[in-house]
Design a protein around this motif. Structure first.
Motif, short mmCIF file in Angstrom:
data_model
loop_
_atom_site.label_atom_id
_atom_site.label_comp_id
_atom_site.label_asym_id
_atom_site.label_seq_id
_atom_site.Cartn_x
_atom_site.Cartn_y
_atom_site.Cartn_z
N ASN A 55 0.93 -1.19 0.13
CA ASN A 55 -0.06 0.02 -0.10
C ASN A 55 0.84 1.15 -0.06
O ASN A 55 1.34 1.81 1.06
N GLY A 56 1.19 1.70 -1.01
CA GLY A 56 2.18 2.84 -1.26
C GLY A 56 1.49 4.11 -0.70
O GLY A 56 2.16 4.93 -0.23
N PHE A 57 0.22 4.19 -0.86
CA PHE A 57 -0.46 5.40 -0.53
C PHE A 57 -0.51 5.51 1.08
O PHE A 57 0.01 6.72 1.70
N ASP A 58 -0.76 4.54 1.73
CA ASP A 58 -0.52 4.73 3.15
C ASP A 58 0.64 5.06 3.63
O ASP A 58 1.08 5.72 4.66
N ALA A 59 2.08 4.30 2.80
CA ALA A 59 3.11 4.58 3.28
C ALA A 59 3.55 6.26 3.09
O ALA A 59 4.08 6.89 3.96
N CYS A 60 2.90 6.74 1.89
CA CYS A 60 3.06 8.16 1.62
C CYS A 60 2.39 8.81 2.63
O CYS A 60 3.22 10.04 2.76
N TYR A 61 1.31 8.74 3.01
CA TYR A 61 0.64 9.35 3.72
C TYR A 61 1.25 9.40 5.31
O TYR A 61 1.32 10.59 5.88
N ILE A 88 4.61 9.31 5.87
CA ILE A 88 5.64 9.83 5.55
C ILE A 88 5.21 11.28 5.58
O ILE A 88 6.04 12.13 6.25
N CYS A 89 4.21 11.60 5.03
CA CYS A 89 3.88 13.05 4.87
C CYS A 89 3.55 13.55 6.27
O CYS A 89 3.60 14.79 6.55
N CYS A 90 2.86 12.66 7.04
CA CYS A 90 2.30 13.19 8.31
C CYS A 90 3.42 13.51 9.09
O CYS A 90 3.53 14.62 9.99
N ASP A 91 4.59 12.51 9.09
CA ASP A 91 5.59 12.75 9.96
C ASP A 91 6.41 14.04 9.61
O ASP A 91 6.85 14.96 10.40
N LEU A 92 6.69 14.34 8.19
CA LEU A 92 7.28 15.45 7.80
C LEU A 92 6.36 16.57 8.15
O LEU A 92 7.10 17.60 8.41
N LEU A 93 5.19 16.61 7.93
CA LEU A 93 4.25 17.76 8.62
C LEU A 93 4.48 17.91 9.97
O LEU A 93 4.50 19.35 10.45
N LEU A 94 4.50 16.97 10.73
CA LEU A 94 4.60 17.08 12.29
C LEU A 94 6.01 17.72 12.29
O LEU A 94 6.17 18.63 13.30
N ILE A 95 7.05 17.33 11.84
CA ILE A 95 8.42 18.04 11.98
C ILE A 95 8.37 19.35 11.68
O ILE A 95 9.09 20.15 12.14
N ILE A 96 7.91 19.63 10.53
CA ILE A 96 7.76 21.11 10.15
C ILE A 96 7.05 22.02 11.05
O ILE A 96 7.41 22.96 11.46
N CYS A 97 6.01 21.32 11.62
CA CYS A 97 4.99 22.31 12.47
C CYS A 97 5.96 22.47 13.95
O CYS A 97 5.77 23.67 14.40
N LEU A 98 6.42 21.37 14.39
CA LEU A 98 7.25 21.70 15.72
C LEU A 98 8.42 22.54 15.32
O LEU A 98 8.99 23.42 16.03
N ALA A 99 9.09 22.42 13.91
CA ALA A 99 10.46 23.20 13.90
C ALA A 99 9.99 24.61 13.60
O ALA A 99 10.61 25.68 13.96
#
Length: 363
Positions: free
Chosen positions: A62-68, A70-81
């Motif tokens: 399920n590539g969509f779930d994996a990308c989702y 990863i995107c959530c993790d990146l978004l969280l990192i960006i928000c925290l930073a």
């Protein structure tokens, strides 16, 4: 990977365990509409034989779930930073204002009370800045009052030293004459003794005035008496004053009017004030002209005005006017007004006391 038996999901590496445990009725079923059950033709499906039966295995990614994820993790990192940056950017005005207040407070601590504290905005810092500015104004007023009082005391001491030195010099001169008998007749000696007595009385008056001034200025707060009628306040001290003046050949013209307002005073101060006025009248008033004592009322205040003609050729030995200064100080402590006017040979001092509000007794 998903494992199916009899068209029921028995294991999934992705779904929660409770979803397929104990033959969950909600588990998806294989249908006959598909070649291999609920799978696409291109899905990698395998049949596995176990000791307890046959199992169908499905492998997929399920590539969509994996990308989702990863995107959530990146978004969280960006928000925290980004949060500290946005917080600092949004609070830069508050920080700048706090730094400005800190600099202005340091200037105030260094003695600069003329520079106002900046008041801006409408939050808690604004209230704090407003309170600091009020404190600055209060401190500045206190410093100005202290400086004025110090200058007044310094001037008083300078003038008092001169006024004390003059009669002391004359006193020493006359005592020196009498000690060495440098007089020709007994009458001349009596005259010197009379002058010594006069100078000694002047010194006593000056010392009394100075003591009176020191006594009044020492009492920082005057506790006023309850509101009292005008007649009750001034009847006794005015009677004593007029009697003493008449004994010394002074005539008084009284005009106390018909009003009997209620005043707030300290009767101890009133007696001292009238004693000082009586002393000044005895020294400087012309006994050939009447001394006017009249009732006055101005701007919510009532009191007395004393007016007299100055004795011609009379030199004021009390040049420091300590007696008048004491009167002004006592009037100020009673929140009253003392007005001194002199025009030519006429001298007038007006005393105005606050009129108390009348209280109507309840039935």
């Amino acid at each position: 990977m998903e494992l199916y038996r009899d068209q029921k999901l028995i294991y999934s590496s992705y779904a929660p365990r409770h979803y397929y445990k104990n033959n969950d009725p909600e588990a998806p079923e294989l249908t006959d509409s598909h070649q291999h059950g609920p799978f696409y033709d291109w899905s990698p499906v395998y049949t596995l034989n176990f000791s307890d039966g046959e199992i169908t295995a499905l492998l997929y990614y399920n590539g969509f779930d994996a990308c989702y994820s990863i995107c959530c993790d990146l978004l969280l990192i960006i928000c925290l930073a980004s949060f500290p940056l946005f917080f600092l950017w949004g609070s830069r005005g508050i920080v700048k204002y706090i730094v400005q207040l800190s600099e202005e407070i340091q200037a105030m601590e260094g003695g600069d009370l003329d520079h106002p504290i900046t008041v801006q905005g409408s939050d808690e810092l604004t209230t704090l800045a407003s309170s600091l500015d009020s404190m600055r104004l209060t401190l500045r007023q206190q410093h100005e009052d202290e400086a004025a009082a110090a200058a007044k005391v310094k001037n008083l001491i300078t003038e008092m030293s001169h006024d004390l030195r003059t009669p002391l010099t004359t006193l020493l001169l006359y005592t020196e004459i009498l000690r060495h008998r440098k007089y020709e007749t007994t009458a001349q000696a009596e005259d010197y003794l009379a002058k010594i007595d006069t100078k000694a009385r002047q010194l006593k008056q000056l010392s009394d005035n100075l003591f009176e001034y020191a006594l009044v200025t020492r009492d920082t707060v005057a506790v006023l008496d309850p509101p009292t009628r005008f007649s009750q306040i001034f009847e006794e001290p005015l009677t004593e004053m007029v009697g003493e003046l008449q004994e010394r050949s002074f005539a008084c013209a009284l005009d106390l009017g018909e009003e009997d307002d209620t005043l707030t005073v300290k009767e101890q101060y009133v007696h001292r004030i009238l004693d000082n006025i009586t002393s000044n009248l005895l020294k400087y008033a012309d006994p050939a002209q009447d001394i006017s004592v009249r009732f006055v009322k101005e701007n919510g205040k009532a009191g007395l005005a004393f007016e007299n003609a100055v004795l011609p050729g009379q030199h004021r030995t009390d040049s420091t006017k300590v007696g008048l200064t004491s009167i002004e100080t006592m009037m100020e402590k009673m929140h009253a007004v003392c007005r001194i006017e002199q025009s030519g040979e006429r001298f007038c001092i007006t005393l105005l006391f606050p009129i108390a509000l009348s209280v109507t007794p309840q039935a």
